[in-house]
Design an enzyme around this catalytic site. Sequence first.
Site: not given
Length: 568
Positions: A451-452, A454-456
């Site tokens: 998730v991290a 994927w966000h940036d």
Amino acid sequence: MAELLNSILDFFSLETLDTRLYPPTNPVKKQQVINKANAKSKWNTLEFKVYIAIFAVTVPLMYKTAMDASNETNPNYPKFARLLSQGWLFGRKVDNSDQQYRFFRDNFPLLMGLIFLHYSIRRITTPLLHINKRTYFDFGFGLIFLFAAHGTNSLRILIFVLINYLISKFVPNYKLALGLTWFYGILTLFINDKMYNVPFGISFIDHGFKGIIERWDVFYNFTLLRMISFNADYIEKLTEAKDSSKDEEGKLTNSSSSLNLSTLDDRERLKAPLPISDYNVVNYLAYITYAPLFIAGPIVTFNDYIYQSNYQQLPSVKNYKRIFVYFARFLFCVLVMEFLLHFMYVVAVSKTKAWDGNTPFQMSMLGLFNLNIIWLKLLIPWRLFRFWSLLDGIDPPENMIRCMDNNYSALAFWRAWHRSYNRWIIRYIYVPLGGGGKYRILNSLLVFSFVAIWHDIELKLLMWGWLVVFFLLPEILATIYFQRFKEEWWFRHVCAVGAVLNIWMMMIANLFGFCLGKDGTVALLQEMFSTLRGFEFFVLSLIALFTGAQVMFELREAEKRKGIDVRC
């Protein structure tokens, strides 16, 4: 008066957002949910009248404090005034300094025009051209839309997309194909982070039309989710075919007329019995470039998209009154956002770190309303794109089903925040890893690491992901231990104390990751625990959060009494 109140409550109810949030149609299942709730409402008790009185004082004070900490009356105003621009409400300036929301806000008329254009073209061309499958139109319009959005940069996206398709089609070993899909998908995130604008060395591509959105890489992350969804659904279907008998495999490859494609519920559509012939390049590109959901979602899986497109449209997309009410909810959120941006310049304050001399209460309100604006800046585009999709005949999941401030559980928070992404994570990562079994914590670490990234691709966000998992541990352990006491009178109050601790931990993690950063978060904590006024604020905040938790509990009990349990 009672009728008006009921109409307002209905307008803001969960059911207005998504038919998936309706009570179960099965009366037995519905009654099971009702049985889990406290049969008697607490709203008229003395305890809850006190809570409502606390709300009546505290909530307006929170707004006033955030305004005092970020308006022109604050001594720090000159530090962030340059980020403000002329607004349209009551002659006030507007804080349009958030780059993400500024793009949406400035292009809102263009997006509304695009929605009207897309809707009109489909309604006109479908009968004229005798298009018997919606995906044929989506394929053609999607490629045109892709070029209009990203110009010659579309070629970069199509290269990534087609390589992914070739992995699913030409890697013979299914486990290897799935592994390569994930490796390749995550690799593209790192490639885009450093090389999104590397020239091709071909003049008309490098210097040609770059589209309305030149930074194609910003929205590529959502494309990646669809790429992985197609490969995973296709490989799952191939695996099922391989494991079945030859006779059953023959059924899978036959035309869809022999398949059981009657009305499927939300879960069944994830594994809809589509023919393998549906996993073709036209449907793949139609899904990848589906205009209403291309920029930012919500996420709908490939199986669900094909099912709704070519086999069975859901009743929710044929109910135009319901879609209109959903659009009205969207407009209400836009107006709330405009009010915040015109009266609280918290984003500009956060960007310039202009919080010198602020009290802990002011610092916390800067952070809290920053989080609310982050929530709104995501919710508003998602709801507009979902409205567009509903109007077009595809019903994706609603992304935000709770107000950001109506959360007390870290686990439940992630079921309500970016809900379609959460469901995607559960289907394609969490469950295949084993879910909440023996390695629950390790699985959660892997999930939030993805998730991290994927966000940036930033260390700060990776640390945020690990912090979230660390903060999940107390809730998981406390839930296991205290579950045995759920019939005791004091159980609700112990849960409220746990909720207060949870809310503080979630706020700290999100303030660190998305709002105040390290400097602001450390400054807030130091002020709270090293000064008398800071400690006074901390104690009062505990009382206010305890009150909020009790109200949240009762709101969910009221939903259960109607047969609704969304587990968040």
